[in-house]
Write a protein that holds these residues in place. Sequence first.
Motif, short mmCIF file in Angstrom:
data_model
loop_
_atom_site.label_atom_id
_atom_site.label_comp_id
_atom_site.label_asym_id
_atom_site.label_seq_id
_atom_site.Cartn_x
_atom_site.Cartn_y
_atom_site.Cartn_z
N ILE A 259 0.83 -1.21 0.00
CA ILE A 259 0.00 0.00 0.00
C ILE A 259 0.86 1.25 0.00
CG2 ILE A 259 -1.62 1.34 1.40
CD1 ILE A 259 -2.87 -1.32 2.30
N LEU A 260 1.91 1.28 0.83
CA LEU A 260 2.73 2.49 1.00
C LEU A 260 3.94 2.52 0.08
CD1 LEU A 260 2.62 2.80 4.89
CD2 LEU A 260 1.19 3.96 3.19
N GLY A 261 4.29 1.38 -0.52
CA GLY A 261 5.41 1.37 -1.47
C GLY A 261 6.77 1.18 -0.84
N TYR A 262 6.82 0.87 0.45
CA TYR A 262 8.09 0.68 1.15
C TYR A 262 8.33 -0.81 1.36
CZ TYR A 262 8.16 5.67 2.37
OH TYR A 262 8.19 7.04 2.33
N THR A 263 9.64 -1.15 1.55
CA THR A 263 9.94 -2.51 1.98
C THR A 263 9.70 -2.61 3.48
OG1 THR A 263 12.26 -2.03 2.47
CG2 THR A 263 11.70 -2.67 0.18
N ARG A 264 9.64 -3.85 3.97
CA ARG A 264 9.43 -4.05 5.40
C ARG A 264 10.56 -3.42 6.20
NH1 ARG A 264 10.84 -7.85 9.33
NH2 ARG A 264 9.18 -8.19 10.90
N ALA A 265 11.79 -3.58 5.76
CA ALA A 265 12.94 -3.02 6.49
C ALA A 265 12.87 -1.50 6.54
CB ALA A 265 14.24 -3.47 5.82
N GLU A 266 12.43 -0.88 5.44
CA GLU A 266 12.33 0.59 5.41
C GLU A 266 11.28 1.08 6.38
OE1 GLU A 266 13.68 1.54 0.79
OE2 GLU A 266 11.60 1.03 1.24
N LEU A 267 10.11 0.41 6.43
CA LEU A 267 9.03 0.86 7.32
C LEU A 267 9.44 0.72 8.78
CD1 LEU A 267 5.75 -0.42 5.63
CD2 LEU A 267 6.51 1.94 5.91
N MET B 186 -10.83 5.99 11.44
CA MET B 186 -10.78 7.26 10.73
C MET B 186 -10.22 7.03 9.33
SD MET B 186 -7.39 9.29 12.19
CE MET B 186 -7.58 10.59 10.99
N GLU B 187 -10.50 7.96 8.44
CA GLU B 187 -9.87 7.96 7.13
C GLU B 187 -8.80 9.04 7.14
OE1 GLU B 187 -12.43 8.15 3.78
OE2 GLU B 187 -13.38 6.21 4.17
N LYS B 188 -7.60 8.67 6.71
CA LYS B 188 -6.48 9.62 6.74
C LYS B 188 -5.63 9.43 5.49
CE LYS B 188 -2.86 8.54 9.24
NZ LYS B 188 -1.95 8.22 10.35
N ARG B 189 -4.81 10.41 5.25
CA ARG B 189 -3.93 10.38 4.09
C ARG B 189 -2.51 10.02 4.52
NH1 ARG B 189 -5.96 16.26 2.48
NH2 ARG B 189 -6.32 16.13 4.75
N GLY C 202 -6.24 5.98 3.35
CA GLY C 202 -6.39 4.73 4.07
C GLY C 202 -7.50 4.82 5.11
N ARG C 203 -8.26 3.70 5.22
CA ARG C 203 -9.26 3.61 6.30
C ARG C 203 -8.57 2.89 7.45
NH1 ARG C 203 -13.41 1.61 3.68
NH2 ARG C 203 -14.34 3.67 3.33
N LEU C 204 -8.32 3.63 8.53
CA LEU C 204 -7.50 3.16 9.65
C LEU C 204 -8.38 2.70 10.80
CD1 LEU C 204 -4.73 2.91 11.14
CD2 LEU C 204 -5.04 5.32 11.82
N SER C 205 -8.09 1.49 11.30
CA SER C 205 -8.74 0.97 12.51
C SER C 205 -7.63 0.64 13.51
CB SER C 205 -9.55 -0.29 12.20
OG SER C 205 -10.57 -0.02 11.27
N SER D 47 -2.86 -1.93 14.27
CA SER D 47 -3.48 -1.08 13.25
C SER D 47 -3.83 -1.91 12.02
CB SER D 47 -2.54 0.06 12.84
OG SER D 47 -2.24 0.89 13.94
N GLN D 48 -5.00 -1.64 11.46
CA GLN D 48 -5.42 -2.21 10.18
C GLN D 48 -5.64 -1.04 9.23
OE1 GLN D 48 -8.87 -4.62 10.81
NE2 GLN D 48 -7.69 -6.38 11.53
N ILE D 49 -5.06 -1.15 8.05
CA ILE D 49 -5.14 -0.05 7.09
C ILE D 49 -5.66 -0.62 5.76
CG2 ILE D 49 -3.85 1.74 5.86
CD1 ILE D 49 -1.76 1.56 8.15
N GLN D 50 -6.80 -0.09 5.32
CA GLN D 50 -7.38 -0.49 4.04
C GLN D 50 -7.20 0.65 3.04
OE1 GLN D 50 -11.58 -1.25 4.19
NE2 GLN D 50 -11.72 -1.81 2.02
#
Length: 738
Positions: free
Chosen positions: A333-341, A375-378, A389-392, A408-411
Motif C-alpha cells: 500500500i505504501l510502497g516501502y519494503t518491510r525493512a524501510e518501514l 478514521m480515514e487519513k492520508r 487509508g481507512r484506519l482501525s 493497526s489495520q489499514i485499508q
Amino acid sequence: MTDKQAAPGDRPGHSGDVEAALPAMAEHARRLEMIIEGTAAGTWDWNIPDGLMRVNERWAQIVGYTREELAPITPETFFRLVHPEDLAQSNALLDEHLQGRSAHYESLCRMRHKQGHWIWVQDRGRVYERDGQGRPIWMAGAHADVTDLQQARQDAADMRQRLQAVVDASDEVAVIATDIDGVITLFNTGAQKLLGYAAEEVIGRVDLGRFHDPDEMRAYLQADAPADGQVPSIFQALTARATQGTWSRQWTFVRKDGERRQVRLSISPLDGAGGRIGYVGMAVDLTPLLEVREQAHVAAKKFAGAFSSAALGMALVSLEGRWLDVNDALCGILGYTRAELLQIDFQTLTHADDLNTDLALLGDLLAGRRDHYHMEKRYLGKAGNLVWGRLSVSLVRSESGEPLHFVSQIQDVTVQRQSGQQLRESEQRTRVTLDAVADMVLTLDLHGGIQYANAAATRALAGEGAESLAGGQLQDVMELTTEYAPRSPLDLAVLLDPESNAVDLHSDLLLSVGAHLLPVDVTRAWLRGEDGQTTGAVWVIRDVTQQRARQREARHLAEVDPLTELSNRRGFEAHLQQAITRVARTGQSASLMYIDLDRFKPVNDTHGHLAGDAVLWAVASLLRHGVRDSDIVARLGGDEFAVILAGCSLKRARRIASDLLESLRGLSIPWDLQRLKVGASIGIARIGGSMSVDDAVAAADAQCYRAKAMGRDNVQVETLVAGDVEVLESQDGSEGGE
C-alpha cells in the motif's frame, strides 16, 4: 336480431293406449319435475327450426329475471346474456353437437345477472329428435349456477400458487415431501439447489436412497435392523422415528454431480382429515458452517501466518509511534519494503492535515476513553503519491492493564475516494440534467419534507424566480385533486405511504397551479436504505393535457359505429340512460323506436357484405335525415337500429315511424346493375323514468318482435291504459290511442 316466427303448434297425439297411459305419464312428469326442482337446475328445450325456447322459472331466476321479463325466449336471449369472451367457445361447442360430432353439448360460461354482475353457469344439453335427413329438431338441457364452485376453484388455485411460491422462495432450505408410500410429491428450488436434480427427475419416484451416502446409510440400516435381521428400506428407516413428531439427524447427502454435503435433515409427518398422508423433510446445508469452523481452527493455529498474509495492511505500532511489525499488504500500500518501514514512525508518513486528529484519538485510547477508533487519513507513499487509508486502531494491554502496543489495520480506499468525487460530480450533472427536463421532479421523505425539487417543479409550485423548495413541506406547496371530484383535495400523506396504491387508482389527477387545474400523471419510485427500509420517494409529475384530450377523443370514437357514423351500442346505452334520467327528473315524454330490417339477409347472401354495407349506410342516412337533430339514431349491431325520441309521445313517435317506414319502402340502392331494396319492422315503447336501460330496450324490442310476427313491414306501438302497458295492432301504421 334474427327473423322471429310463431311457436309451432301442438303435435297430434295418439288415442287408445295413449289415453290409458296418460295418468302414469302425468305421475312420471310430476316426479321428474320434483327431481328437477330439488336440484335447483334451470331447464330448457329448444325447437331448433322455429328458433323458440321454453325454460322453467329457475332458468330465469339464475340470471335474476322472471320468464315474463325474458319473453320471448330464443337463442338470442342466451347470446345477449353470455359474456362476450365466452360466447364464441359456447357457440362452437353447440355447433359441434348439432352437427352430430359430439354426444352432448356442455359449456361453462359467464352470464350477466339482471343486477349487472357476472355469474358462472354450467350448461348441458343434447338433441333428442332429428328429422329423416338427420337435421336436429328438438334439443333440451339444463343450467346450473356454479359461481360458488368456480370461486372455490379459483381460491384453491390461488392458495396452491401462494403456498408453492412460499416453498420455492425458501431456496436456502431443501423441502422434499412424499406420500405415505414414499413417492416424492414435492421437490422445491432449495432441494434442486442442494442436490443438483431438477424437480421432474425425482417427482413421482420412490428413490430417496440416491440422496444419501451409501456407506453411511448401510451402516445405519444394519444398526437399526430388527431382531429378525430384516433390513428396512431407507424410507421406512427415515420415517420410523418421525411417526409421532419431528425427528432430526445429521447426514451426508450426495449431489447429482457426486459432491458430498453435510446436512441437518428434519422429518415430520403430514396428516390430513383422513389420517396420515405422507411426510415432509427439510434439509439445511451445514457444509459452509462446518467449513468455517474448520477454517477458524486452522486460523487459530496459524495466527502469525494470518497476520503476514492478510489482505489488509496490518501493523504492530509502539506507544511512541514506531512500526514494530508490518505485513506485506501494508508494504504494498505504501510502497516501502518491510525493512524501510521498521525504520520510520507513522507520524512521518501521515499527512500534516490529518496528524493532530490521529494523535488525539491515540490519546483517548491510552487514557481509556475508548477501546478503539476508526478514521480515514492520508498517507505519503514512497513514490510521492497520496494514499487514502481507512484506519482501525486498537490498544493491546497486559493482564495488569498496562498499554503494550497498538494494532493497526489499514485499508487502501484511494480508489473509493476518487469514485466518491466522481459520484459527486455525477450528482451535479444529474441535477443539471433534471433542471433541463420539462417534468416536475421531487425527492421527498416519508413525512412530506422536500429534499430536492428540479427547476420545473420550483417554477410550477412556487413561481418564476422562486428560491429552492428544499427544506419545505409538500403539503404547503402542492394540492392534488381529480377530475371526478375537482374540489376535494387528495390526502398527500396517503400518497407518501409506500403501502398505498392511491396514485395507481387515479388516472385523472389534477394539479392545482394558481387558478388553473393542470391534468397530470404522478409516478412514484421509493428510496431505500442499506437495510432495505423505505426512506423516501421520488415523484415525477408530468403534464398530460394533450394526452387526456386524445383519450377523450378516443372515448368518443369508441361510441361511434365506423360504418354508419351513428352511435354504436355503447354510445346508445349512454344516451338512453341520459334520456331515462331526464324523464325521471322532468316528467317529459320520451319514446324509443326499435328497427329491424326485413329482407336484409338475402342481400348479404346474394350480393356479399359490401352490398350489405351499402344498404346499411343508405338506411342510416335515411334514418338520420328522417328524425329531428335532437333525436339519437344508433346502430345496435347487424341490421338493428334504434332511435331515442326525446320529448316525443307515443302517438307522435308512431307518425314518425310510419313516415320512416314509407321512406324505406321507396329506398332503392343501385348495385351491379341491380336495385337493392329492404323493408323494416318497427317497434315503439315509451321511456319511463323508473326503467333501466335493459327494460326500455326489451319493451321496444318486444314491439318489434310483434311487428315481425304480424308479417313484417309494419309498426307496432305500446300504449298506457290505467297504468298498465297495452299493445295496439298497427300493421299499416294507422293511429291508435295513447
